[in-house]
Design an enzyme around this catalytic site. Sequence first.
Site, PDB file in Angstrom:
ATOM      1  N   THR A 186       0.796  -1.218   0.000  1.00  0.00           N
ATOM      2  CA  THR A 186       0.000   0.000   0.000  1.00  0.00           C
ATOM      3  C   THR A 186       0.835   1.278   0.000  1.00  0.00           C
ATOM      4  OG1 THR A 186      -1.423   1.343   1.448  1.00  0.00           O
ATOM      5  CG2 THR A 186      -0.147  -0.375   2.517  1.00  0.00           C
ATOM      6  N   LYS A 209       2.196  -3.225   7.146  1.00  0.00           N
ATOM      7  CA  LYS A 209       2.349  -3.534   5.719  1.00  0.00           C
ATOM      8  C   LYS A 209       3.809  -3.437   5.279  1.00  0.00           C
ATOM      9  CE  LYS A 209      -1.855  -4.400   4.051  1.00  0.00           C
ATOM     10  NZ  LYS A 209      -2.222  -5.451   3.096  1.00  0.00           N
ATOM     11  N   TYR A 256      -1.220   0.286  10.796  1.00  0.00           N
ATOM     12  CA  TYR A 256      -1.520  -0.359   9.510  1.00  0.00           C
ATOM     13  C   TYR A 256      -0.325  -0.228   8.559  1.00  0.00           C
ATOM     14  CZ  TYR A 256      -3.463  -0.974   4.818  1.00  0.00           C
ATOM     15  OH  TYR A 256      -3.670  -1.372   3.506  1.00  0.00           O
ATOM     16  N   GLU A 266       0.216   3.604   1.813  1.00  0.00           N
ATOM     17  CA  GLU A 266       0.337   4.015   3.229  1.00  0.00           C
ATOM     18  C   GLU A 266       1.750   3.746   3.756  1.00  0.00           C
ATOM     19  OE1 GLU A 266      -1.762   5.341   5.899  1.00  0.00           O
ATOM     20  OE2 GLU A 266      -2.666   6.156   4.094  1.00  0.00           O
TER      21      GLU A 266
HETATM   22  P1  NAP Z   1     -11.177  -4.949   2.307  1.00  0.00           P
HETATM   23  O1  NAP Z   1     -12.369  -4.654   1.456  1.00  0.00           O
HETATM   24  O2  NAP Z   1     -11.105  -4.432   3.688  1.00  0.00           O
HETATM   25  O3  NAP Z   1     -11.012  -6.556   2.341  1.00  0.00           O
HETATM   26  C1  NAP Z   1     -10.152  -7.176   3.238  1.00  0.00           C
HETATM   27  C2  NAP Z   1     -10.367  -8.674   3.174  1.00  0.00           C
HETATM   28  O4  NAP Z   1      -9.519  -9.296   4.152  1.00  0.00           O
HETATM   29  C3  NAP Z   1     -11.809  -9.111   3.526  1.00  0.00           C
HETATM   30  O5  NAP Z   1     -12.142 -10.219   2.723  1.00  0.00           O
HETATM   31  C4  NAP Z   1     -11.670  -9.543   4.978  1.00  0.00           C
HETATM   32  O6  NAP Z   1     -12.644 -10.470   5.385  1.00  0.00           O
HETATM   33  C5  NAP Z   1     -10.313 -10.212   4.915  1.00  0.00           C
HETATM   34  N1  NAP Z   1      -9.704 -10.419   6.223  1.00  0.00           N
HETATM   35  C6  NAP Z   1      -9.558  -9.530   7.224  1.00  0.00           C
HETATM   36  N2  NAP Z   1      -8.964 -10.101   8.279  1.00  0.00           N
HETATM   37  C7  NAP Z   1      -8.745 -11.397   7.940  1.00  0.00           C
HETATM   38  C8  NAP Z   1      -8.189 -12.510   8.614  1.00  0.00           C
HETATM   39  N3  NAP Z   1      -7.750 -12.440   9.872  1.00  0.00           N
HETATM   40  N4  NAP Z   1      -8.100 -13.699   7.953  1.00  0.00           N
HETATM   41  C9  NAP Z   1      -8.566 -13.808   6.696  1.00  0.00           C
HETATM   42  N5  NAP Z   1      -9.125 -12.786   6.012  1.00  0.00           N
HETATM   43  C10 NAP Z   1      -9.212 -11.602   6.627  1.00  0.00           C
HETATM   44  O7  NAP Z   1      -9.841  -4.472   1.562  1.00  0.00           O
HETATM   45  P2  NAP Z   1      -9.610  -4.150   0.012  1.00  0.00           P
HETATM   46  O8  NAP Z   1      -9.886  -2.711  -0.216  1.00  0.00           O
HETATM   47  O9  NAP Z   1     -10.255  -5.178  -0.816  1.00  0.00           O
HETATM   48  O10 NAP Z   1      -8.024  -4.300  -0.075  1.00  0.00           O
HETATM   49  C11 NAP Z   1      -7.426  -5.557  -0.360  1.00  0.00           C
HETATM   50  C12 NAP Z   1      -6.000  -5.559   0.155  1.00  0.00           C
HETATM   51  O11 NAP Z   1      -5.269  -4.505  -0.456  1.00  0.00           O
HETATM   52  C13 NAP Z   1      -5.862  -5.322   1.658  1.00  0.00           C
HETATM   53  O12 NAP Z   1      -4.758  -6.069   2.090  1.00  0.00           O
HETATM   54  C14 NAP Z   1      -5.553  -3.835   1.773  1.00  0.00           C
HETATM   55  O13 NAP Z   1      -4.807  -3.584   2.948  1.00  0.00           O
HETATM   56  C15 NAP Z   1      -4.723  -3.634   0.528  1.00  0.00           C
HETATM   57  N6  NAP Z   1      -4.790  -2.301  -0.076  1.00  0.00           N
HETATM   58  C16 NAP Z   1      -5.995  -1.721  -0.357  1.00  0.00           C
HETATM   59  C17 NAP Z   1      -6.035  -0.490  -0.985  1.00  0.00           C
HETATM   60  C18 NAP Z   1      -7.331   0.189  -1.319  1.00  0.00           C
HETATM   61  O14 NAP Z   1      -7.307   1.399  -1.566  1.00  0.00           O
HETATM   62  N7  NAP Z   1      -8.446  -0.525  -1.382  1.00  0.00           N
HETATM   63  C19 NAP Z   1      -4.826   0.150  -1.339  1.00  0.00           C
HETATM   64  C20 NAP Z   1      -3.621  -0.499  -1.063  1.00  0.00           C
HETATM   65  C21 NAP Z   1      -3.609  -1.734  -0.454  1.00  0.00           C
HETATM   66  P3  NAP Z   1     -14.095  -9.983   5.946  1.00  0.00           P
HETATM   67  O15 NAP Z   1     -14.913  -9.692   4.720  1.00  0.00           O
HETATM   68  O16 NAP Z   1     -14.538 -11.160   6.704  1.00  0.00           O
HETATM   69  O17 NAP Z   1     -13.856  -8.765   6.768  1.00  0.00           O
HETATM   70  O1  G4F Z   2     -10.712   6.458   2.871  1.00  0.00           O
HETATM   71  P1  G4F Z   2      -9.688   6.401   3.925  1.00  0.00           P
HETATM   72  O2  G4F Z   2     -10.055   5.781   5.226  1.00  0.00           O
HETATM   73  O3  G4F Z   2      -8.423   5.690   3.270  1.00  0.00           O
HETATM   74  P2  G4F Z   2      -6.870   5.650   3.684  1.00  0.00           P
HETATM   75  O4  G4F Z   2      -6.643   5.954   5.090  1.00  0.00           O
HETATM   76  O5  G4F Z   2      -6.134   6.475   2.668  1.00  0.00           O
HETATM   77  O6  G4F Z   2      -6.540   4.102   3.465  1.00  0.00           O
HETATM   78  C1  G4F Z   2      -7.021   3.389   2.339  1.00  0.00           C
HETATM   79  O7  G4F Z   2      -6.087   3.497   1.292  1.00  0.00           O
HETATM   80  C2  G4F Z   2      -4.809   2.878   1.570  1.00  0.00           C
HETATM   81  C3  G4F Z   2      -3.917   3.109   0.334  1.00  0.00           C
HETATM   82  O8  G4F Z   2      -3.219   4.316   0.477  1.00  0.00           O
HETATM   83  C4  G4F Z   2      -5.039   1.409   1.832  1.00  0.00           C
HETATM   84  F1  G4F Z   2      -3.849   0.785   2.046  1.00  0.00           F
HETATM   85  C5  G4F Z   2      -5.945   1.234   3.043  1.00  0.00           C
HETATM   86  O9  G4F Z   2      -6.196  -0.157   3.232  1.00  0.00           O
HETATM   87  C6  G4F Z   2      -7.263   1.942   2.763  1.00  0.00           C
HETATM   88  O10 G4F Z   2      -7.918   1.255   1.730  1.00  0.00           O
HETATM   89  O11 G4F Z   2      -9.150   7.887   4.253  1.00  0.00           O
HETATM   90  C7  G4F Z   2      -8.664   8.727   3.239  1.00  0.00           C
HETATM   91  C8  G4F Z   2      -8.425  10.113   3.808  1.00  0.00           C
HETATM   92  C9  G4F Z   2      -7.585  10.146   5.098  1.00  0.00           C
HETATM   93  O12 G4F Z   2      -6.666  11.202   4.999  1.00  0.00           O
HETATM   94  C10 G4F Z   2      -8.592  10.454   6.200  1.00  0.00           C
HETATM   95  O13 G4F Z   2      -8.052  11.168   7.298  1.00  0.00           O
HETATM   96  O14 G4F Z   2      -9.692  10.676   4.170  1.00  0.00           O
HETATM   97  C11 G4F Z   2      -9.578  11.312   5.435  1.00  0.00           C
HETATM   98  N1  G4F Z   2     -10.916  11.384   6.026  1.00  0.00           N
HETATM   99  C12 G4F Z   2     -11.577  12.521   6.323  1.00  0.00           C
HETATM  100  N2  G4F Z   2     -12.749  12.242   6.901  1.00  0.00           N
HETATM  101  C13 G4F Z   2     -11.673  10.339   6.409  1.00  0.00           C
HETATM  102  C14 G4F Z   2     -12.834  10.881   6.963  1.00  0.00           C
HETATM  103  N3  G4F Z   2     -11.471   9.009   6.321  1.00  0.00           N
HETATM  104  C15 G4F Z   2     -12.456   8.189   6.773  1.00  0.00           C
HETATM  105  N4  G4F Z   2     -12.300   6.856   6.669  1.00  0.00           N
HETATM  106  N5  G4F Z   2     -13.614   8.686   7.354  1.00  0.00           N
HETATM  107  C16 G4F Z   2     -13.836  10.028   7.463  1.00  0.00           C
HETATM  108  O15 G4F Z   2     -14.870  10.456   7.973  1.00  0.00           O
END
Ligand code: NAP
Ligand code: G4F
Length: 344
Positions: A133, A161, A157, A135
């Site tokens: 990520t 990672k 987090y 992050e």
């Molecule tokens: P997500 O919607 O939160 O999905 C996370 C998945 O992990 C869900 O299927 C969850 O299961 C499962 N999980 C959580 N804890 C677990 C455990 N202990 N054992 C087995 N499975 C578990 O995340 P996503 O947005 O699809 O992201 C996928 C991956 O990419 C994650 O690793 C995230 O950190 C990484 N990532 C995401 C982004 C982004 O912007 N979306 C960016 C960079 C990296 P449940 O459904 O049961 O909760």
């Molecule tokens: O949508 P967010 O919670 O995503 P964040 O923290 O960027 O993390 C996501 O992206 C990462 C990749 O860079 C992934 F690795 C991670 O698993 C996840 O998918 O927050 C985005 C921004 C932050 O700066 C937060 O402070 O939005 C700001 N924010 C402002 N108000 C908020 C809110 N975030 C959340 N969740 N809720 C709010 O009310």
Amino acid sequence: MKKKIALIFGITGQDGAYLSKLLLKKKYKVYGVKRRSSIINTQRVDDIYKDINLKSDFVLFYGDLTDSSSILNLIKKTQPNEIYNLAAQSHVQVSFEVPEYSADVNSLGTLRILEAIKNLNLEKKIKFYQAGTSEMFGRTREKFQNEKTPFYPASPYGVSKCFAHWITVNYREAYNIFACNGILFNHESPIRGETFVTKKIIQGLIRIKHGYQKKLFLGNLYSKRDWGHARDYVEAMWKMLQQKKPNDYVIGTGKTFTIKEFVNKSAKKIGLKIKWVGKGINEKALNIENKKVLIECKKRYFRPVEVNYLKGNAQRAKKLLKWSPKISIDSLIDEMIEHELENL
Ligand code: NAP
Ligand code: G4F
């Protein structure tokens, strides 16, 4: 021809659902690992799931990244060609509340998969993808972040990672496992979890517009994120595992917007005319038509330390994977709005 087999940890998440659909289209047999939950939570893959008693190329098993034996047994049983580790406690703010659990799942969970591959002597057979990520760049001061940008994580987090990233590199170098780290910037979609900011904004504004909600409460409006679409990003994951050599890749759009800009774009498309007043925690958005407050800031949504600025440089992916994002932020918002209206 024998079908390729993929095993996906995190299949019930946003990316798990998009990746499954992509791999099924490419004629893979897809095995997925879901956690036991008190209520069924496979909504994101229900459209491709068939009764376990019927023959299907999409099969789910119970397992958990905190349970080494389940990981080992599933890899042994499914004998995959490719493993995608998408499972994580993926919420940055929540990781401040459950830091130890976040590290257990995100860091040790990755190590557990790699150890299972090694202990089963499957280093030569299995290709491994680790969901890294942006992050990990955290409090970086670089204008664009690429594979060479030093990590400076700013949350449990992000730190967890970084461990997963380096242990993946380590097992690649020590045991010759074909293991890749995708360093993905934020990617969203209609099936994004409700507590991530893009989904929260679009769902909240639509509910306000249609009279189901009065106000939306947000945190920091001024952090900047590089937002892409999950459908584009899972394609990059797959491409990484189709290369001759394993490598690490940054995946992003190269564009960045503040949360406030995201609100403004979304409000305009939804047909809400808003005006911002006040400063800091007192900043609010008013509905121009009736002067009612629609958006307020609440301290609870601010993080102990913030990642202020993320903007990805995906040149390596463009050159080696021939990957670039196809879906713009405007199309992403349009698709999220359409989905929310259907579900209203
Ligand atoms: P997500 O919607 O939160 O999905 C996370 C998945 O992990 C869900 O299927 C969850 O299961 C499962 N999980 C959580 N804890 C677990 C455990 N202990 N054992 C087995 N499975 C578990 O995340 P996503 O947005 O699809 O992201 C996928 C991956 O990419 C994650 O690793 C995230 O950190 C990484 N990532 C995401 C982004 C982004 O912007 N979306 C960016 C960079 C990296 P449940 O459904 O049961 O909760
Ligand atoms: O949508 P967010 O919670 O995503 P964040 O923290 O960027 O993390 C996501 O992206 C990462 C990749 O860079 C992934 F690795 C991670 O698993 C996840 O998918 O927050 C985005 C921004 C932050 O700066 C937060 O402070 O939005 C700001 N924010 C402002 N108000 C908020 C809110 N975030 C959340 N969740 N809720 C709010 O009310």
